[in-house]
Design a protein around this motif. Structure first.
Motif, PDB file in Angstrom:
ATOM      1  N   HIS A 206      -2.688 -54.495  36.762  1.00  0.00           N
ATOM      2  CA  HIS A 206      -2.501 -55.513  37.660  1.00  0.00           C
ATOM      3  C   HIS A 206      -0.788 -55.643  37.775  1.00  0.00           C
ATOM      4  N   MET A 207      -0.162 -55.534  36.840  1.00  0.00           N
ATOM      5  CA  MET A 207       1.442 -55.446  36.614  1.00  0.00           C
ATOM      6  C   MET A 207       1.927 -54.311  37.332  1.00  0.00           C
ATOM      7  N   ASN A 208       1.409 -53.325  37.151  1.00  0.00           N
ATOM      8  CA  ASN A 208       2.055 -51.981  37.568  1.00  0.00           C
ATOM      9  C   ASN A 208       0.837 -50.823  38.031  1.00  0.00           C
ATOM     10  N   PRO A 209       0.530 -51.194  39.192  1.00  0.00           N
ATOM     11  CA  PRO A 209      -0.779 -50.209  39.604  1.00  0.00           C
ATOM     12  C   PRO A 209      -0.313 -48.742  39.902  1.00  0.00           C
ATOM     13  N   ARG A 210       1.079 -48.752  39.902  1.00  0.00           N
ATOM     14  CA  ARG A 210       1.676 -47.269  40.179  1.00  0.00           C
ATOM     15  C   ARG A 210       1.527 -46.210  38.977  1.00  0.00           C
ATOM     16  N   ALA A 211       1.322 -46.788  37.664  1.00  0.00           N
ATOM     17  CA  ALA A 211       1.678 -45.993  36.485  1.00  0.00           C
ATOM     18  C   ALA A 211       0.087 -45.608  35.907  1.00  0.00           C
ATOM     19  N   PRO A 212       0.092 -44.266  35.840  1.00  0.00           N
ATOM     20  CA  PRO A 212      -1.318 -43.853  35.312  1.00  0.00           C
ATOM     21  C   PRO A 212      -1.410 -44.389  33.794  1.00  0.00           C
ATOM     22  N   GLN A 213      -2.315 -44.555  33.099  1.00  0.00           N
ATOM     23  CA  GLN A 213      -2.484 -45.146  31.957  1.00  0.00           C
ATOM     24  C   GLN A 213      -3.383 -44.281  31.087  1.00  0.00           C
ATOM     25  N   ARG A 214      -2.754 -43.859  29.824  1.00  0.00           N
ATOM     26  CA  ARG A 214      -3.797 -43.208  29.001  1.00  0.00           C
ATOM     27  C   ARG A 214      -3.829 -43.513  27.485  1.00  0.00           C
ATOM     28  N   LYS A 215      -4.983 -43.510  27.165  1.00  0.00           N
ATOM     29  CA  LYS A 215      -4.961 -44.024  25.418  1.00  0.00           C
ATOM     30  C   LYS A 215      -4.607 -42.578  24.523  1.00  0.00           C
ATOM     31  N   VAL A 216      -3.761 -42.894  23.565  1.00  0.00           N
ATOM     32  CA  VAL A 216      -3.246 -41.850  22.673  1.00  0.00           C
ATOM     33  C   VAL A 216      -3.525 -42.448  21.298  1.00  0.00           C
ATOM     34  N   ASN A 217      -3.809 -41.276  20.837  1.00  0.00           N
ATOM     35  CA  ASN A 217      -3.910 -41.852  19.226  1.00  0.00           C
ATOM     36  C   ASN A 217      -2.718 -40.927  18.204  1.00  0.00           C
ATOM     37  N   PHE A 218      -2.260 -41.720  17.505  1.00  0.00           N
ATOM     38  CA  PHE A 218      -1.136 -41.219  16.534  1.00  0.00           C
ATOM     39  C   PHE A 218       0.046 -40.255  17.414  1.00  0.00           C
ATOM     40  N   GLY A 219       0.307 -40.685  18.423  1.00  0.00           N
ATOM     41  CA  GLY A 219       1.300 -39.915  19.114  1.00  0.00           C
ATOM     42  C   GLY A 219       0.810 -38.683  19.616  1.00  0.00           C
ATOM     43  N   GLU A 220      -0.423 -38.506  19.587  1.00  0.00           N
ATOM     44  CA  GLU A 220      -0.999 -37.032  20.029  1.00  0.00           C
ATOM     45  C   GLU A 220      -0.977 -37.034  21.482  1.00  0.00           C
ATOM     46  N   VAL A 221       0.125 -36.474  22.228  1.00  0.00           N
ATOM     47  CA  VAL A 221       0.105 -36.623  23.647  1.00  0.00           C
ATOM     48  C   VAL A 221       0.568 -35.121  23.915  1.00  0.00           C
TER      49      VAL A 221
ATOM     50  N   PHE B 102       1.217 -45.221  28.086  1.00  0.00           N
ATOM     51  CA  PHE B 102       0.333 -44.687  26.997  1.00  0.00           C
ATOM     52  C   PHE B 102      -0.144 -45.939  26.219  1.00  0.00           C
ATOM     53  N   ILE B 103      -1.451 -46.227  25.978  1.00  0.00           N
ATOM     54  CA  ILE B 103      -1.991 -47.005  25.015  1.00  0.00           C
ATOM     55  C   ILE B 103      -2.158 -46.546  23.817  1.00  0.00           C
ATOM     56  N   SER B 104      -1.552 -47.166  22.895  1.00  0.00           N
ATOM     57  CA  SER B 104      -1.664 -46.507  21.238  1.00  0.00           C
ATOM     58  C   SER B 104      -2.465 -47.593  20.714  1.00  0.00           C
ATOM     59  N   LYS B 105      -2.897 -47.271  19.648  1.00  0.00           N
ATOM     60  CA  LYS B 105      -3.799 -48.081  18.489  1.00  0.00           C
ATOM     61  C   LYS B 105      -5.146 -48.506  19.065  1.00  0.00           C
ATOM     62  N   ALA B 106      -5.570 -47.749  20.200  1.00  0.00           N
ATOM     63  CA  ALA B 106      -6.791 -48.217  20.749  1.00  0.00           C
ATOM     64  C   ALA B 106      -7.837 -48.012  19.797  1.00  0.00           C
ATOM     65  N   ASP B 107      -7.725 -47.348  18.747  1.00  0.00           N
ATOM     66  CA  ASP B 107      -8.942 -47.131  17.840  1.00  0.00           C
ATOM     67  C   ASP B 107      -9.030 -48.369  17.028  1.00  0.00           C
ATOM     68  N   LEU B 108      -8.086 -49.521  17.090  1.00  0.00           N
ATOM     69  CA  LEU B 108      -8.096 -50.561  16.133  1.00  0.00           C
ATOM     70  C   LEU B 108      -8.593 -51.693  16.663  1.00  0.00           C
ATOM     71  N   VAL B 109      -9.163 -51.599  18.103  1.00  0.00           N
ATOM     72  CA  VAL B 109      -9.621 -52.642  18.493  1.00  0.00           C
ATOM     73  C   VAL B 109     -10.993 -52.277  19.340  1.00  0.00           C
ATOM     74  N   ASP B 110     -11.868 -53.136  19.687  1.00  0.00           N
ATOM     75  CA  ASP B 110     -12.966 -52.891  20.481  1.00  0.00           C
ATOM     76  C   ASP B 110     -12.625 -52.243  21.840  1.00  0.00           C
ATOM     77  N   ASP B 111     -13.677 -51.655  22.551  1.00  0.00           N
ATOM     78  CA  ASP B 111     -13.524 -51.040  23.936  1.00  0.00           C
ATOM     79  C   ASP B 111     -13.319 -52.481  25.116  1.00  0.00           C
ATOM     80  N   ALA B 112     -13.932 -53.243  24.714  1.00  0.00           N
ATOM     81  CA  ALA B 112     -13.950 -54.445  25.721  1.00  0.00           C
ATOM     82  C   ALA B 112     -12.384 -54.801  25.734  1.00  0.00           C
ATOM     83  N   THR B 113     -11.479 -54.841  24.679  1.00  0.00           N
ATOM     84  CA  THR B 113     -10.469 -55.319  24.501  1.00  0.00           C
ATOM     85  C   THR B 113      -9.505 -54.395  25.215  1.00  0.00           C
ATOM     86  N   VAL B 114      -9.753 -52.973  24.970  1.00  0.00           N
ATOM     87  CA  VAL B 114      -8.984 -51.963  25.568  1.00  0.00           C
ATOM     88  C   VAL B 114      -9.205 -51.976  27.117  1.00  0.00           C
TER      89      VAL B 114
END
Length: 346
Positions: free
Chosen positions: A178-193, A157-169
């Motif tokens: 690259h480090m772990n292609p097996r794990a799905p990633q998703r952006k979350v805000n304020f723990g709202e998963v 879960f990628i948190s605090k994505a709202d604090l940086v620009d899209d390119a950074t995310v």
């Protein structure tokens, strides 16, 4: 008694673990959850959601969940909880273990493999890693624990994505993949998963069919083949983010696949040998194997030196019998692994 699913929640300091936990504990999902805290730091579960502050190790929460601190070690805490559940003294459906921000989740995950009593009571469902988009690059550059946490994850879960620009995310997502292609990633805000994305992921369940993880071993969309030795340097060549390349993280993954069957004895000897030598650097490894003489898939996985395997479903009629394995670890000698596995084929 059915196995109690366990989730390990990890992530660097300030990545939002407590926020996510609070949400999980207060959301009306009708599940009773036992939370085990590896430390009560400054950011512990707030008293507002506790019934009362007692000297007890186990605190009952308003919604029937329970919260406890680790006094001795995790094994003792888990076995106490399971015993109380069996006697009917505590009601809970699942366990969430929050590790300290600096912890390597490896030993926590190993607890579920090492001890028969724990293995008979619990099923390690998955390891969730929270990554703070604002500080991740610096943490990943300087702290191996942060890189290990990504290597261990079943879900990121990628948190605090709202604090940086899209390119950074985007760059961060690319780096983590690259480090772990097996794990799905998703952006979350304020723990709202959504709770469905936190529990019953079956990241670790050896009997689960692989369709639980459609991205399993699909890598980055390049055709990865076991003789494609160079693909570590190919990622991103065709995309317009050349700046991804300056991170040469020590946590990396590679895939082995083959349409030939494995010789079971040779494979067992080889895996036993590499685990002896490289176990401490092997974070997670997992595979679906075609074994000579078996009409069923063999599903195997491990953490560090501990590995387990299980018979999976039968190969379907007409299904191509392909073995696939993924290894995630710290500077593992890819060629040694790939060539050694090649020699275990029939």
């Amino acid at each position: 008694m059915a196995l109690i699913p366990a989730t390990i929640l990890t992530g660097f300091l300030g990545s939002g673990k407590t926020t996510l936990l609070k949400r999980v504990l207060t959301e009306a999902h009708g599940q009773k959850i036992a939370v085990i805290e590896n430390e009560f730091g400054d950011e512990n579960i707030d008293n507002e959601i506790l019934v009362q502050d007692t000297k007890e190790q186990i605190i009952q929460l308003n919604n029937g969940c329970v919260c406890c601190t680790i006094r001795e070690d995790l094994r003792t805490t888990l076995s106490d909880l399971a015993a109380k559940k069996r006697k009917g003294e505590l009601q809970f459906d699942r366990v969430v273990i929050e590790t300290t921000g600096l912890a390597d989740p490896g030993p926590v995950a190993q607890t579920f493999f090492m001890d028969d009593e724990i293995a008979e009571s619990y099923l390690l469902d998955s390891i969730l890693t929270l990554v703070d988009a604002k500080h991740a690059d610096g943490q990943l550059d300087t702290r191996q624990e942060a890189r290990r946490q990504i290597g261990f994850a079943d879900q990121i879960f990628i948190s605090k994505a709202d604090l940086v620009d899209d390119a950074t995310v985007d760059a961060l997502i690319h780096r983590v993949k690259h480090m772990n292609p097996r794990a799905p990633q998703r952006k979350v805000n304020f723990g709202e998963v959504p709770i469905a994305e936190v529990f019953d992921l079956r990241g670790f369940n050896l009997n689960a069919k692989l369709d639980i993880d459609p991205e399993f071993l699909s890598g980055d969309g390049h055709g990865h083949d076991h003789h494609d030795h160079d693909h570590d340097h190919e990622h991103g060549e065709h995309c317009d983010h050349p700046h991804h390349h300056h991170h040469d993280d020590d946590v990396k993954s590679f895939v082995f696949r083959s349409d030939k069957a494995f010789n079971p004895a040779k494979l067992e000897d080889f895996l036993g040998a590499i685990v002896q030598v490289y176990g401490p650097k092997m974070l997670r490894y997992k595979g679906v194997l075609n074994m000579k003489g078996s009409d069923r898939k063999v599903i195997f996985q491990g953490v560090h030196q501990l590995m387990g395997s299980d018979l999976g479903p039968k190969w379907a009629a007409g299904e191509k019998k392909t073995s696939k394995m993924v290894f995630i670890g710290l500077d593992l000698p890819r060629d040694v692994f790939l060539q050694g596995l090649e020699q275990c084929l029939v």
